[in-house]
Design a protein around this motif. Structure first.
Motif, PDB file in Angstrom:
ATOM      1  N   ALA A 191     -43.209 -44.766 100.247  1.00 35.36           N
ATOM      2  CA  ALA A 191     -43.288 -45.010  98.805  1.00 35.36           C
ATOM      3  C   ALA A 191     -44.188 -46.209  98.511  1.00 35.36           C
ATOM      4  O   ALA A 191     -44.993 -46.188  97.580  1.00 35.36           O
ATOM      5  CB  ALA A 191     -41.895 -45.237  98.231  1.00 35.36           C
ATOM      6  N   ARG A 192     -44.053 -47.271  99.304  1.00 36.47           N
ATOM      7  CA  ARG A 192     -44.882 -48.467  99.096  1.00 36.47           C
ATOM      8  C   ARG A 192     -46.347 -48.157  99.401  1.00 36.47           C
ATOM      9  O   ARG A 192     -47.241 -48.603  98.658  1.00 36.47           O
ATOM     10  CB  ARG A 192     -44.375 -49.602  99.996  1.00 36.47           C
ATOM     11  N   LEU A 193     -46.625 -47.397 100.452  1.00 33.09           N
ATOM     12  CA  LEU A 193     -48.008 -47.047 100.760  1.00 33.09           C
ATOM     13  C   LEU A 193     -48.637 -46.211  99.644  1.00 33.09           C
ATOM     14  O   LEU A 193     -49.825 -46.355  99.351  1.00 33.09           O
ATOM     15  CB  LEU A 193     -48.073 -46.295 102.087  1.00 33.09           C
ATOM     16  N   SER A 194     -47.846 -45.362  99.024  1.00 34.18           N
ATOM     17  CA  SER A 194     -48.365 -44.576  97.897  1.00 34.18           C
ATOM     18  C   SER A 194     -48.759 -45.493  96.745  1.00 34.18           C
ATOM     19  O   SER A 194     -49.788 -45.269  96.082  1.00 34.18           O
ATOM     20  CB  SER A 194     -47.309 -43.571  97.431  1.00 34.18           C
ATOM     21  N   GLN A 195     -47.966 -46.530  96.503  1.00 32.53           N
ATOM     22  CA  GLN A 195     -48.300 -47.504  95.461  1.00 32.53           C
ATOM     23  C   GLN A 195     -49.587 -48.242  95.798  1.00 32.53           C
ATOM     24  O   GLN A 195     -50.465 -48.429  94.943  1.00 32.53           O
ATOM     25  CB  GLN A 195     -47.154 -48.505  95.301  1.00 32.53           C
ATOM     26  N   ILE A 196     -49.708 -48.669  97.050  1.00 37.67           N
ATOM     27  CA  ILE A 196     -50.900 -49.410  97.470  1.00 37.67           C
ATOM     28  C   ILE A 196     -52.138 -48.537  97.372  1.00 37.67           C
ATOM     29  O   ILE A 196     -53.197 -48.985  96.904  1.00 37.67           O
ATOM     30  CB  ILE A 196     -50.725 -49.930  98.916  1.00 37.67           C
ATOM     31  N   PHE A 223     -33.939 -50.593 110.282  1.00 35.55           N
ATOM     32  CA  PHE A 223     -33.634 -49.412 109.490  1.00 35.55           C
ATOM     33  C   PHE A 223     -32.700 -49.723 108.323  1.00 35.55           C
ATOM     34  O   PHE A 223     -32.020 -48.836 107.814  1.00 35.55           O
ATOM     35  CB  PHE A 223     -33.030 -48.324 110.380  1.00 35.55           C
ATOM     36  N   ALA A 224     -32.711 -50.967 107.900  1.00 32.44           N
ATOM     37  CA  ALA A 224     -31.983 -51.331 106.685  1.00 32.44           C
ATOM     38  C   ALA A 224     -32.735 -50.779 105.481  1.00 32.44           C
ATOM     39  O   ALA A 224     -33.820 -50.201 105.610  1.00 32.44           O
ATOM     40  CB  ALA A 224     -31.841 -52.846 106.588  1.00 32.44           C
ATOM     41  N   ASN A 225     -32.192 -50.966 104.313  1.00 30.79           N
ATOM     42  CA  ASN A 225     -32.794 -50.382 103.106  1.00 30.79           C
ATOM     43  C   ASN A 225     -34.116 -51.031 102.702  1.00 30.79           C
ATOM     44  O   ASN A 225     -34.902 -50.457 101.972  1.00 30.79           O
ATOM     45  CB  ASN A 225     -31.814 -50.451 101.940  1.00 30.79           C
ATOM     46  N   GLY A 226     -34.367 -52.254 103.175  1.00 26.83           N
ATOM     47  CA  GLY A 226     -35.605 -52.936 102.819  1.00 26.83           C
ATOM     48  C   GLY A 226     -36.760 -52.500 103.703  1.00 26.83           C
ATOM     49  O   GLY A 226     -36.685 -51.499 104.417  1.00 26.83           O
ATOM     50  N   ARG A 227     -37.837 -53.264 103.678  1.00 23.98           N
ATOM     51  CA  ARG A 227     -39.009 -52.967 104.503  1.00 23.98           C
ATOM     52  C   ARG A 227     -39.250 -54.159 105.434  1.00 23.98           C
ATOM     53  O   ARG A 227     -40.147 -54.982 105.199  1.00 23.98           O
ATOM     54  CB  ARG A 227     -40.236 -52.706 103.626  1.00 23.98           C
ATOM     55  N   VAL A 228     -38.450 -54.258 106.473  1.00 23.80           N
ATOM     56  CA  VAL A 228     -38.606 -55.344 107.437  1.00 23.80           C
ATOM     57  C   VAL A 228     -39.775 -55.010 108.347  1.00 23.80           C
ATOM     58  O   VAL A 228     -39.821 -53.945 108.960  1.00 23.80           O
ATOM     59  CB  VAL A 228     -37.317 -55.534 108.264  1.00 23.80           C
ATOM     60  N   SER A 229     -40.724 -55.939 108.462  1.00 25.69           N
ATOM     61  CA  SER A 229     -41.945 -55.651 109.200  1.00 25.69           C
ATOM     62  C   SER A 229     -41.789 -55.945 110.684  1.00 25.69           C
ATOM     63  O   SER A 229     -40.900 -56.674 111.126  1.00 25.69           O
ATOM     64  CB  SER A 229     -43.110 -56.469 108.640  1.00 25.69           C
ATOM     65  N   ILE A 230     -42.701 -55.407 111.442  1.00 20.31           N
ATOM     66  CA  ILE A 230     -42.717 -55.584 112.887  1.00 20.31           C
ATOM     67  C   ILE A 230     -42.940 -57.045 113.256  1.00 20.31           C
ATOM     68  O   ILE A 230     -42.386 -57.548 114.245  1.00 20.31           O
ATOM     69  CB  ILE A 230     -43.799 -54.665 113.500  1.00 20.31           C
TER      70      ILE A 230
END
Length: 344
Positions: free
Chosen positions: A182-187, A328-335
């Protein structure tokens, strides 16, 4: 996505989809799937469930909408009945797939495959996951092994069925990435003059910059050393060096209008890294040694997001207990955030 996936990604797919137009032709005749590939699919879902439980530490869940096909038949498995209206004349079969009761709609296709988001792709070598239903659900689509077996670039592959199985596990892992998609679609909507917005975008944008390439190659060398290091103290030192190298490269290159690439890189490294790592674990579950599984999944290592991503998760998995709960939490935790937690 990535080198072992014939460079097909959900985002490249979205840019190509306009090429395939026309209405889907519903075929009344039931199409009985190939028994051998049905057995292979059953085994693949069993491997996926093992990886999901033991490696990704995810709770059991119903399979997402799966669309799999060979040159003759297309199978819609567990379709959403509210959205699946194409085949009113086809009766679903209730079958057991890896011990789970699933509804399967099987029919002849006309060379085109209709997806849950109503888009159409040709019945060729595809494999990807994507969102549908306003980003509330995910689906998975892939060609069955008989199509992969005819791919020219895979003729020398001796472990094709395991490779395709790993691809399926890779893409099924992406069905847990709805927030990232979803975030990549926004970007993507905000970007201008970007022809192919996919997991190769960093490599395509900066790959000809010798300073950037040198910095990346130095990172990979450190990452390889950290991933292969068995001594915990030395591994920690190497992981810290890697984190510092990543931060320095970003500070040097992701400035001004290029600042946006920091988030883009984070998302693709995270998604591709964990999915490639899951594919690596799938190859091991399927009977391969650690070394052979790494070679099968990493291939040439020439695709940046694939290579650095899997190495980072190899390091993180050995240093950060219960990282899966964070990732795999609800947020977008990065590598990179996971790596920072690992070296604390």
């Amino acid at each position: 996505m990535g080198s072992i996936f014939d460079r097909i990604s959900a985002f490249r797919f979205l840019s190509l989809i306009a090429l395939f137009t026309g209405s889907f032709i519903s075929v009344a005749a039931q199409c009985e799937p190939n028994p051998e590939e049905t057995r292979w699919l059953d085994g693949t879902i069993r491997v996926w469930e093992t990886v999901r439980a033991d490696s990704l530490k995810l709770t059991p869940a119903k399979l997402p909408w799966l669309v799999v096909f060979d040159e003759k038949c297309v199978l819609n498995i567990n379709p959403n009945p509210k959205l699946f209206k194409s085949w009113t004349d086809i009766q679903p079969q209730i079958r057991s797939l890896a011990g789970e009761g699933v509804s399967i709609y099987s029919a002849l296709h006309n060379g085109n495959i209709t997806l849950p988001d109503t888009q159409i792709i040709p019945a060729k070598l595809f494999s990807f996951a994507a969102n549908y239903d306003s980003d509330k659900r995910s689906f998975f689509v892939a060609a069955l092994p008989s199509i992969w077996a005819k791919a020219e670039h895979l003729q020398a592959e001796k472990n094709l069925t395991t490779l395709v199985r790993a691809v399926y596990v890779h893409e099924l892992t992406h069905t847990y990435h709805r927030n990232f998609f979803a975030r990549l679609s926004q970007i993507e909507k905000q970007l201008k003059n970007v022809e192919n917005f996919d997991d190769d975008i960093i490599q395509i944008t900066f790959g000809n910059d010798e300073r950037f390439r040198k910095a990346y190659l130095e990172e990979i060398a450190i990452a390889n050393a950290a991933a292969g290091e068995l001594n915990p103290g030395k591994k920690l030192i190497a992981a810290k060096r890697l984190l510092d190298a990543i931060k320095k490269r970003r500070k040097d290159f992701y400035v001004g209008d290029n600042k946006k690439f920091e988030e883009i890189e984070d998302i693709f490294l995270t998604m591709e890294g964990v999915a490639n790592w899951a594919g690596y674990r799938a190859a091991i579950v399927d009977g391969m040694s650690l070394e052979d599984a790494s070679r099968l999944i990493r291939r040439s290592g020439k695709y940046w997001s694939q290579e650095e991503g899997i190495l980072l998760f190899m390091i993180i998995d050995s240093m950060l207990p219960k990282w899966q709960k964070i990732a795999f939490a609800n947020g977008r935790v990065s590598i990179v955030d996971l790596l920072e937690r690992a070296v604390r």
